[in-house]
Scaffold this active site. Structure first.
Site, PDB file in Angstrom:
ATOM      1  N   GLU A 132       1.073  -0.985  -0.058  1.00 49.14           N
ATOM      2  CA  GLU A 132      -0.319  -0.017  -0.309  1.00 49.14           C
ATOM      3  C   GLU A 132       0.833   1.513  -0.149  1.00 49.14           C
ATOM      4  O   GLU A 132       0.675   2.788  -1.141  1.00 49.14           O
ATOM      5  CB  GLU A 132      -0.585  -0.258   0.974  1.00 49.14           C
ATOM      6  CG  GLU A 132      -1.876   0.640   1.907  1.00 49.14           C
ATOM      7  CD  GLU A 132      -2.891   1.060   0.726  1.00 49.14           C
ATOM      8  OE1 GLU A 132      -3.145   0.671  -0.376  1.00 49.14           O
ATOM      9  OE2 GLU A 132      -3.842   1.847   0.976  1.00 49.14           O
ATOM     10  N   THR A 184      -5.368   8.984  -4.142  1.00 48.77           N
ATOM     11  CA  THR A 184      -5.050   8.877  -2.647  1.00 48.77           C
ATOM     12  C   THR A 184      -3.780  10.067  -2.248  1.00 48.77           C
ATOM     13  O   THR A 184      -4.243  11.094  -1.659  1.00 48.77           O
ATOM     14  CB  THR A 184      -4.827   7.672  -1.979  1.00 48.77           C
ATOM     15  OG1 THR A 184      -5.800   6.769  -2.547  1.00 48.77           O
ATOM     16  CG2 THR A 184      -4.872   7.849  -0.867  1.00 48.77           C
TER      17      THR A 184
HETATM   18  N1  HSE Z   1      -7.683   7.388   5.560  1.00 46.83           N
HETATM   19  C1  HSE Z   1      -6.736   7.136   3.133  1.00 46.83           C
HETATM   20  C2  HSE Z   1      -7.450   8.665   2.583  1.00 46.83           C
HETATM   21  C3  HSE Z   1      -7.625   5.995   2.908  1.00 46.83           C
HETATM   22  O1  HSE Z   1      -8.510   9.277   3.497  1.00 46.83           O
HETATM   23  O2  HSE Z   1      -6.526   9.117   2.314  1.00 46.83           O
HETATM   24  C4  HSE Z   1      -7.013   5.997   1.136  1.00 46.83           C
HETATM   25  O3  HSE Z   1      -8.294   4.905   0.476  1.00 46.83           O
END
Ligand code: HSE
Length: 313
Positions: A132, A184
């Site tokens: 990841e 992301t």
């Molecule tokens: N917690 C992370 C974000 C999850 O919101 O950036 C990304 O899938």
């Protein structure tokens, strides 16, 4: 020892509203399918990837499944054999449904399965996290539920910091993924580095409400809690076309609340039945049609199982 395994690697919804980086939920659908085979040569080979529109790398050091699988091989101390992976992406990329995490969890689980599963699910966290981190940052709120299933509290980045949360009965999710990519890393880059104390108090209350709703099996309170994020959602809202309209339409059609799934742009509405979720989906499809934006809708439920392993041969 198995020679070939099939892995079903599930989608996940990170954050569940205010639980930024600390809560994630595993879904029944959509999912990736990974076929993995033992090889006599050491290391990881990615033979083919389908369903990604040619966007993902076949180079195992640039692919989350490859990185996670290599890490797991090292973890097991395997030097005289390797794995060949074929990935069938059922998850849309950069959509907030944990695509990179599914591949990473699947790659780690595939290696473990091919070597007779010496590691427990939770012991695959490091490998999946490594995968990841190679593409979307070091956060475990997708990989943990993808590995373990259910809703997981992610109190840190090591296995001992994970704890299961209750999965409410009757929870149905209406998902809509508009056709815009929100990587992301980009959605994380827009977040504030500091927040005022007053906002911290509101956000803490929202997280407490979320956890309380899960323990009380209260879908209405869950819907309110997922909408109560006062830090992350406002910073990301401009990346999520239709968010406020979808939220309003979903509520009018019986949803308890709507939030960004992970880093978006998928939006997730909390419903108490498939019939309600269908009404929500019908309503939000109209919104995106009016905006001239393609959108894929899905109705799904939480999965308590996490990544699934089937021995083929
Ligand atoms: N917690 C992370 C974000 C999850 O919101 O950036 C990304 O899938």
């Amino acid at each position: 020892m198995p020679r070939r395994v099939e892995i079903i690697a599930p989608a996940t919804i990170a954050n569940l509203g205010p639980g930024f980086d600390i809560v994630g939920m595993c879904l029944e659908e959509p999912f990736d399918t990974i076929h993995a085979e033992l090889t006599e040569s050491a290391g990881v080979v990615i033979e083919a990837i389908t369903g990604d529109g040619g966007k993902l790398s076949l180079d195992p050091v640039k692919n989350t499944a490859g990185v996670a699988a290599s890490y797991a091989l090292n973890q097991l101390g395997i030097t005289n054999a390797g794995v060949k992976l074929t990935l069938h992406k059922g998850l849309p990329l950069a959509s907030g449904l944990g695509s990179s995490a599914a591949s990473a969890a699947g790659g780690a689980a595939a290696v473990n399965a091919l070597f007779n599963s010496p590691l427990r699910r939770v012991q695959l966290l490091d490998a999946a996290l490594e995968g990841e981190a190679s593409v979307s940052g070091r956060h475990a709120d997708n990989v943990a539920p993808a590995l373990l299933g259910g809703i997981v509290f992610v109190g840190g980045l090591t296995a001992d910091k994970l704890a299961p949360l209750p999965t409410p009965n009757g929870l149905v999710l209406a998902l809509v993924t508009p056709d815009v990519a929100v990587p992301t890393v980009e959605a994380r880059a827009v977040l504030p580095k500091q927040v005022p104390l007053s906002e911290m108090v509101k956000q803490t209350a929202a997280v407490a409400k979320l956890i309380s709703a899960l323990y009380r099996n209260d879908l209405e309170a869950l819907g309110q809690a997922v909408e109560a994020d006062c830090i992350i959602e406002p910073a990301r809202r401009h990346l999520m076309p239709g968010l406020l309209e979808v939220r309003e339409a979903a509520r009018a059609r019986g949803a308890f609340g709507t939030t960004i799934s992970g880093a978006g742009p998928t939006l997730c509405s909390i419903c108490d039945s498939v019939a309600t979720a269908q009404r929500v989906i019908d309503g939000v499809a109209l919104i995106y049609a009016r905006m001239g934006l393609n959108a894929v809708t899905r109705i799904t439920r939480p999965s308590i199982e996490g990544v699934k392993v089937k021995v083929i041969e």
